[in-house]
Design a protein around this motif. Structure first.
Motif, PDB file in Angstrom:
ATOM      1  N   LEU A 102       0.831  -1.206   0.000  1.00 30.79           N
ATOM      2  CA  LEU A 102       0.000   0.000   0.000  1.00 30.79           C
ATOM      3  C   LEU A 102       0.862   1.251   0.000  1.00 30.79           C
ATOM      4  N   ALA A 103       1.916   1.242   0.808  1.00 32.10           N
ATOM      5  CA  ALA A 103       2.785   2.408   0.908  1.00 32.10           C
ATOM      6  C   ALA A 103       3.483   2.695  -0.418  1.00 32.10           C
ATOM      7  N   GLN A 104       3.800   1.621  -1.166  1.00 36.01           N
ATOM      8  CA  GLN A 104       4.494   1.794  -2.436  1.00 36.01           C
ATOM      9  C   GLN A 104       3.589   2.390  -3.508  1.00 36.01           C
ATOM     10  N   THR A 105       2.299   2.138  -3.423  1.00 35.15           N
ATOM     11  CA  THR A 105       1.363   2.648  -4.429  1.00 35.15           C
ATOM     12  C   THR A 105       0.592   3.873  -3.945  1.00 35.15           C
ATOM     13  N   TYR A 106       0.764   4.217  -2.686  1.00 37.05           N
ATOM     14  CA  TYR A 106       0.039   5.339  -2.077  1.00 37.05           C
ATOM     15  C   TYR A 106       0.709   6.651  -2.420  1.00 37.05           C
ATOM     16  N   PRO A 107      -0.083   7.699  -2.716  1.00 38.74           N
ATOM     17  CA  PRO A 107      -1.546   7.694  -2.885  1.00 38.74           C
ATOM     18  C   PRO A 107      -1.914   7.550  -4.357  1.00 38.74           C
ATOM     19  N   SER A 108      -3.043   6.938  -4.594  1.00 36.78           N
ATOM     20  CA  SER A 108      -3.521   6.759  -5.969  1.00 36.78           C
ATOM     21  C   SER A 108      -4.791   7.559  -6.227  1.00 36.78           C
ATOM     22  N   LYS A 109      -5.220   8.335  -5.246  1.00 40.27           N
ATOM     23  CA  LYS A 109      -6.423   9.161  -5.386  1.00 40.27           C
ATOM     24  C   LYS A 109      -6.335  10.305  -4.375  1.00 40.27           C
ATOM     25  N   PRO A 110      -7.218  11.293  -4.451  1.00 40.32           N
ATOM     26  CA  PRO A 110      -7.169  12.403  -3.502  1.00 40.32           C
ATOM     27  C   PRO A 110      -7.328  11.953  -2.045  1.00 40.32           C
ATOM     28  N   VAL A 111      -6.743  12.722  -1.155  1.00 40.66           N
ATOM     29  CA  VAL A 111      -6.781  12.451   0.282  1.00 40.66           C
ATOM     30  C   VAL A 111      -7.700  13.482   0.949  1.00 40.66           C
ATOM     31  N   ARG A 112      -8.557  13.014   1.859  1.00 41.97           N
ATOM     32  CA  ARG A 112      -9.411  13.921   2.629  1.00 41.97           C
ATOM     33  C   ARG A 112      -8.709  14.294   3.929  1.00 41.97           C
ATOM     34  N   MET A 113      -8.719  15.579   4.251  1.00 42.93           N
ATOM     35  CA  MET A 113      -8.195  16.038   5.533  1.00 42.93           C
ATOM     36  C   MET A 113      -9.335  16.709   6.297  1.00 42.93           C
ATOM     37  N   ILE A 114      -9.788  16.058   7.355  1.00 44.46           N
ATOM     38  CA  ILE A 114     -10.922  16.549   8.128  1.00 44.46           C
ATOM     39  C   ILE A 114     -10.437  17.566   9.160  1.00 44.46           C
TER      40      ILE A 114
END
Length: 324
Positions: free
Chosen positions: A23-35
């Motif tokens: 997961l860490a190697q492919t992260y991130p593959s899409k937008p990240v939400r920051m609450i």
């Protein structure tokens, strides 16, 4: 059967680590939400948006700020605590939501110390005690003497019940045995407006919130509660300098993930957030809104939060403070 179980456990741990590494190697593959647990335009929101901007540049994807308002931060905390721990939902918070809420309110839906992984603290912001210029005091000692001569007559404003700014005012009362009347407002700006207008004699607030009013002579700064003098108010002494030992009250800002985030992702995100916070571009933008101080990563950030919690809890218990 019993001889097999240890082997199964080792295999499971190895499998989880392998999945986390992948997961860490492919992260991130899409937008990240920051609450963010507070409304747009406030100090925590501004700090969160600065962090999200630079973190997005480093990750190569959009980091989208979402303001989840309600319950003095409890709504946002619960949302993140229940999110899938995959690195795509993060929490950006200040001490108000993570510390004050925990020690003041019972039966919260999320636990600061158990339900979140502290990734990195990006900085701190300084607090200050100030008075309306018509109040005949120039030092914190003179304010205390005036309060003792008029028990209950002096009022101080803050950004709301249960905030760290409220607790700081109560800390002053508790440590010096004076009687001040707390007047809570819905925001730091409203609290400052009434202090300038003279509707309250004193304010407990963030330095940046009233910096312009201090510079314009509309408010008089007495002391800051940080461990060192504020870079924004270098001529104003700290409470420690004035002889009040261990009178430390600041707000910190940091990034958290839900508990259960795989270790490789924890390591990657901690390093990324710390690198962002250390960059000259971030420090310049942060300094402009009153954020400075040390960058704290992972375990060090967690220990700082635990220590902060213990200090606030001592004051809250001793002064018998209630949020409602």
């Amino acid at each position: 059967m019993n001889a097999i179980k240890p082997g199964i456990r080792v295999f499971a741990v190895a499998l989880l680590f392998a999945v986390g590494t992948a997961l860490a190697q492919t992260y991130p593959s899409k937008p990240v939400r920051m609450i963010v647990p507070f409304a747009p335009g406030g100090g925590t929101d501004v700090a969160g948006r600065i962090t999200a901007h630079f973190l997005g540049e480093r990750l190569g994807v959009s980091v989208i700020v979402e303001n989840r308002i309600g319950g003095s931060g409890a709504v946002a905390l619960e949302s993140v605590a229940r999110a899938t721990p995959d690195g795509y939902t993060l929490l950006f918070s200040s001490a108000d939501a993570m510390i004050a809420g925990l020690v003041l309110r019972k039966n919260l839906p999320a636990d600061t110390l158990k339900d979140f992984v502290p990734l990195a603290g990006v900085g701190t912001t300084d607090f200050v005690f100030a008075v309306n210029p018509k109040v005949p005091v120039n030092t914190i000692e003179e304010l205390i003497a005036l309060a003792k001569s008029k028990p209950g007559a002096l009022r101080y404003s803050s950004a709301g019940m249960g905030t760290t700014l409220h607790i700081m005012g109560e800390m002053l009362k508790f440590r010096t045995n004076i009687d001040l009347l707390h007047v809570p407002y819905k925001s730091g700006g409203l609290a400052a407006n009434d202090a300038v207008a003279g509707h309250v004699e004193m304010i407990s607030t963030g330095v940046l919130v009233i910096l312009k009013q201090i510079e314009a002579g509309q408010l008089r700064a007495l002391a800051v509660s940080s461990d060192v003098r504020s870079s924004l108010l270098p001529s104003v002494p700290t409470m420690t300098e004035r002889g009040f030992q261990n009178f430390i009250a600041m707000s910190w800002f940091g990034v958290f993930s839900p508990q259960g985030l795989p270790e490789p992702l924890v390591r990657k995100l901690s390093e990324d957030v710390a690198a962002v916070a250390a960059s000259p571009e971030f420090r310049q933008r942060a300094a402009a809104v009153g954020i400075g101080g040390r960058i704290l990563v992972r375990e060090e950030f967690g220990r700082y939060i635990a220590s902060d919690l213990a200090r606030w809890h001592e004051v809250i218990e001793g002064a018998k403070i209630k949020a409602d």
